[in-house]
Scaffold this active site. Structure first.
Site, PDB file in Angstrom:
ATOM      1  N   HIS A  53      45.449  43.731  42.690  1.00 36.00           N
ATOM      2  CA  HIS A  53      45.452  42.781  43.431  1.00 36.00           C
ATOM      3  C   HIS A  53      46.933  42.023  43.748  1.00 36.00           C
ATOM      4  O   HIS A  53      47.012  40.788  44.197  1.00 36.00           O
ATOM      5  CB  HIS A  53      44.649  41.621  43.418  1.00 36.00           C
ATOM      6  CG  HIS A  53      43.072  42.115  43.603  1.00 36.00           C
ATOM      7  ND1 HIS A  53      42.078  41.290  43.101  1.00 36.00           N
ATOM      8  CD2 HIS A  53      42.522  43.004  44.139  1.00 36.00           C
ATOM      9  CE1 HIS A  53      40.961  42.092  43.317  1.00 36.00           C
ATOM     10  NE2 HIS A  53      41.249  43.210  44.126  1.00 36.00           N
ATOM     11  N   CYS A 100      58.030  38.335  52.239  1.00 41.47           N
ATOM     12  CA  CYS A 100      58.233  38.024  53.812  1.00 41.47           C
ATOM     13  C   CYS A 100      56.808  38.328  54.285  1.00 41.47           C
ATOM     14  O   CYS A 100      56.163  39.445  53.980  1.00 41.47           O
ATOM     15  CB  CYS A 100      59.126  38.605  54.417  1.00 41.47           C
ATOM     16  SG  CYS A 100      59.150  38.516  56.178  1.00 41.47           S
ATOM     17  N   ASN A 128      31.027  40.528  29.111  1.00 41.13           N
ATOM     18  CA  ASN A 128      30.824  39.517  30.041  1.00 41.13           C
ATOM     19  C   ASN A 128      29.613  38.732  29.311  1.00 41.13           C
ATOM     20  O   ASN A 128      28.480  39.104  28.900  1.00 41.13           O
ATOM     21  CB  ASN A 128      30.473  39.955  31.430  1.00 41.13           C
ATOM     22  CG  ASN A 128      30.636  39.047  32.517  1.00 41.13           C
ATOM     23  OD1 ASN A 128      30.097  37.788  32.365  1.00 41.13           O
ATOM     24  ND2 ASN A 128      31.244  39.478  33.530  1.00 41.13           N
ATOM     25  N   GLN A 183      42.347  43.263  38.113  1.00 40.70           N
ATOM     26  CA  GLN A 183      42.269  42.429  39.389  1.00 40.70           C
ATOM     27  C   GLN A 183      43.028  40.829  39.192  1.00 40.70           C
ATOM     28  O   GLN A 183      43.134  40.348  40.301  1.00 40.70           O
ATOM     29  CB  GLN A 183      40.851  42.090  39.752  1.00 40.70           C
ATOM     30  CG  GLN A 183      40.035  43.191  39.744  1.00 40.70           C
ATOM     31  CD  GLN A 183      38.419  43.238  39.564  1.00 40.70           C
ATOM     32  OE1 GLN A 183      37.724  42.864  40.657  1.00 40.70           O
ATOM     33  NE2 GLN A 183      37.881  43.188  38.685  1.00 40.70           N
TER      34      GLN A 183
HETATM   35  P1  NAD Z   1      35.359  37.512  39.025  1.00 43.20           P
HETATM   36  O1  NAD Z   1      34.720  38.073  40.260  1.00 43.20           O
HETATM   37  O2  NAD Z   1      36.274  38.731  38.285  1.00 43.20           O
HETATM   38  O3  NAD Z   1      34.307  36.684  37.971  1.00 43.20           O
HETATM   39  C1  NAD Z   1      34.588  36.349  36.694  1.00 43.20           C
HETATM   40  C2  NAD Z   1      33.439  36.951  35.596  1.00 43.20           C
HETATM   41  O4  NAD Z   1      34.148  36.738  34.398  1.00 43.20           O
HETATM   42  C3  NAD Z   1      32.063  36.427  35.763  1.00 43.20           C
HETATM   43  O5  NAD Z   1      31.437  37.723  35.625  1.00 43.20           O
HETATM   44  C4  NAD Z   1      31.892  35.578  34.406  1.00 43.20           C
HETATM   45  O6  NAD Z   1      30.611  35.670  33.819  1.00 43.20           O
HETATM   46  C5  NAD Z   1      32.886  36.216  33.792  1.00 43.20           C
HETATM   47  N1  NAD Z   1      33.573  35.438  32.440  1.00 43.20           N
HETATM   48  C6  NAD Z   1      33.992  34.064  32.625  1.00 43.20           C
HETATM   49  N2  NAD Z   1      34.324  33.795  31.498  1.00 43.20           N
HETATM   50  C7  NAD Z   1      34.558  34.859  30.761  1.00 43.20           C
HETATM   51  C8  NAD Z   1      35.262  34.897  29.267  1.00 43.20           C
HETATM   52  N3  NAD Z   1      35.458  34.025  28.557  1.00 43.20           N
HETATM   53  N4  NAD Z   1      35.047  36.388  28.826  1.00 43.20           N
HETATM   54  C9  NAD Z   1      34.540  37.487  29.773  1.00 43.20           C
HETATM   55  N5  NAD Z   1      34.147  37.162  30.888  1.00 43.20           N
HETATM   56  C10 NAD Z   1      34.040  35.923  31.145  1.00 43.20           C
HETATM   57  O7  NAD Z   1      36.276  36.387  39.316  1.00 43.20           O
HETATM   58  P2  NAD Z   1      36.420  35.340  40.574  1.00 43.20           P
HETATM   59  O8  NAD Z   1      36.582  34.029  39.764  1.00 43.20           O
HETATM   60  O9  NAD Z   1      35.224  35.686  41.640  1.00 43.20           O
HETATM   61  O10 NAD Z   1      37.828  36.071  41.464  1.00 43.20           O
HETATM   62  C11 NAD Z   1      37.763  37.223  42.174  1.00 43.20           C
HETATM   63  C12 NAD Z   1      39.301  37.834  42.165  1.00 43.20           C
HETATM   64  O11 NAD Z   1      40.106  36.527  42.478  1.00 43.20           O
HETATM   65  C13 NAD Z   1      39.682  38.305  41.081  1.00 43.20           C
HETATM   66  O12 NAD Z   1      39.385  39.987  41.127  1.00 43.20           O
HETATM   67  C14 NAD Z   1      41.214  38.101  41.583  1.00 43.20           C
HETATM   68  O13 NAD Z   1      41.958  38.891  42.212  1.00 43.20           O
HETATM   69  C15 NAD Z   1      41.360  36.651  41.808  1.00 43.20           C
HETATM   70  N6  NAD Z   1      41.449  35.768  40.919  1.00 43.20           N
HETATM   71  C16 NAD Z   1      42.468  35.956  39.850  1.00 43.20           C
HETATM   72  C17 NAD Z   1      42.618  35.200  38.884  1.00 43.20           C
HETATM   73  C18 NAD Z   1      43.727  35.578  37.864  1.00 43.20           C
HETATM   74  O14 NAD Z   1      44.717  36.257  38.116  1.00 43.20           O
HETATM   75  N7  NAD Z   1      43.601  35.025  36.531  1.00 43.20           N
HETATM   76  C19 NAD Z   1      41.771  34.152  38.693  1.00 43.20           C
HETATM   77  C20 NAD Z   1      40.967  33.728  39.854  1.00 43.20           C
HETATM   78  C21 NAD Z   1      40.817  34.716  40.731  1.00 43.20           C
END
Ligand code: NAD
Length: 263
Positions: free
Chosen positions: A125, A133, A222, A107
């Site tokens: 994603h 565009c 997690n 994701q």
């Molecule tokens: P998410 O819903 O995927 O939640 C993050 C999860 O990661 C939480 O459950 C947390 O407990 C867990 N976590 C935190 N640190 C961790 C670690 N070191 N090891 C393992 N697990 C850990 O993420 P979100 O922030 O709600 O984002 C939703 C969507 O936004 C994502 O699916 C994505 O599409 C986008 N997003 C992408 C990025 C990226 O590309 N790096 C960053 C932020 C958001």
């Protein structure tokens, strides 16, 4: 569900992993956290603390405030450029060599799996480093963006078009081909990992359940419990890098110890 040991798989599950034909790995923002790319929950600091991601990562937000949304993505792109894959990404590359097939469905939009060398990565994603565009969805190349004085840059493909990041915003559909490949992998895998995702954002959250319905073993990595935890055969309650490096070590040690002639 068995009581969780944060750093190792029970022997019976390790054996199933070792015998797997197709391993599916679903990753969320937590997978990139140790590379310095904040999850949305952790990203609400500094300049952007007054906006929720849902107020920036939507077509409506882009229509109303294109410069604000583009600037937010510029900052996120800068962070992604500076980031490096961590030991957990590298462990997944090693694991890919140990089974006939390993598919990563992510994701994340940061392409860290590809940069670390994973071969089969499905981006659900999109990818933050690409731009399209906003009217025609045709790709816009980096050179065009760099030479544009506008924020966001104008699109070369449509008179009123603007450049936007090639990511899936809240309320938009996922790319059909990527989603079909991901569902196919979920139905056909025999072992599934869900790593660093809250398992709340659909349809990605349903993939591990689809794998379980079709007979796969499910492991969650997690530090926090999620709605998926109840369905997992085992949960490794620690960070992605710690869990994956420990698991790789455990797996390699088992292979070594059970080589014909060993011990
Ligand atoms: P998410 O819903 O995927 O939640 C993050 C999860 O990661 C939480 O459950 C947390 O407990 C867990 N976590 C935190 N640190 C961790 C670690 N070191 N090891 C393992 N697990 C850990 O993420 P979100 O922030 O709600 O984002 C939703 C969507 O936004 C994502 O699916 C994505 O599409 C986008 N997003 C992408 C990025 C990226 O590309 N790096 C960053 C932020 C958001």
């Amino acid at each position: 569900m068995k009581p969780s040991d944060p750093l190792s798989l029970p022997e019976s599950l390790l054996l199933r992993l070792q015998d797997s034909k197709h391993v599916l790995v679903l990753t969320g923002a937590g997978m990139s956290a140790e590379s310095g790319i904040a999850t949305f929950r952790d990203a609400q600091t500094g300049l952007w603390a007054r906006f929720r991601p849902e107020e920036l990562a939507t077509p409506q937000a882009f229509a109303a405030h294109p410069a604000r949304v583009w600037s937010w993505y510029e900052e996120r792109r800068h962070t992604v450029r500076e980031a490096e894959p961590h030991a957990g990404h590298v462990a997944l590359v090693e694991m890919e060599k140990m089974v006939p097939r390993l598919s990563i469905v992510t994701q994340n939009v940061d392409a860290l799996h590809q940069r670390s060398g994973s071969g089969s990565v499905i981006e659900l994603h999109g990818n933050i480093m690409r731009s399209i565009c906003h009217l025609t969805s045709r790709p816009i190349d980096e050179e065009w963006l760099e030479n544009s004085p506008d924020c966001p840059p104008r699109s070369p493909w449509a008179r009123d078009g603007l450049a936007r990041p090639d990511v899936v915003w809240f309320g938009e559909s996922l790319p059909a081909e990527a989603m079909n490949s991901a569902m196919n992998a979920a139905v056909n895998c025999d072992f599934c990992f869900s790593i660093g995702t809250t398992s709340l954002v659909q349809p990605a959250a349903s993939l591990p359940l689809l794998a379980v319905e079709n007979g796969a073993i499910l492991i969650e990595i997690n530090p926090q419990e999620t709605p998926l935890s109840l369905h997992a055969n085992h949960c490794l309650r620690t960070s992605a890098s710690e869990a994956l490096t420990a698991l790789l070590h455990q797996w390699k040690t088992r292979v070594q110890d059970h080589k014909p002639g060993a011990g």
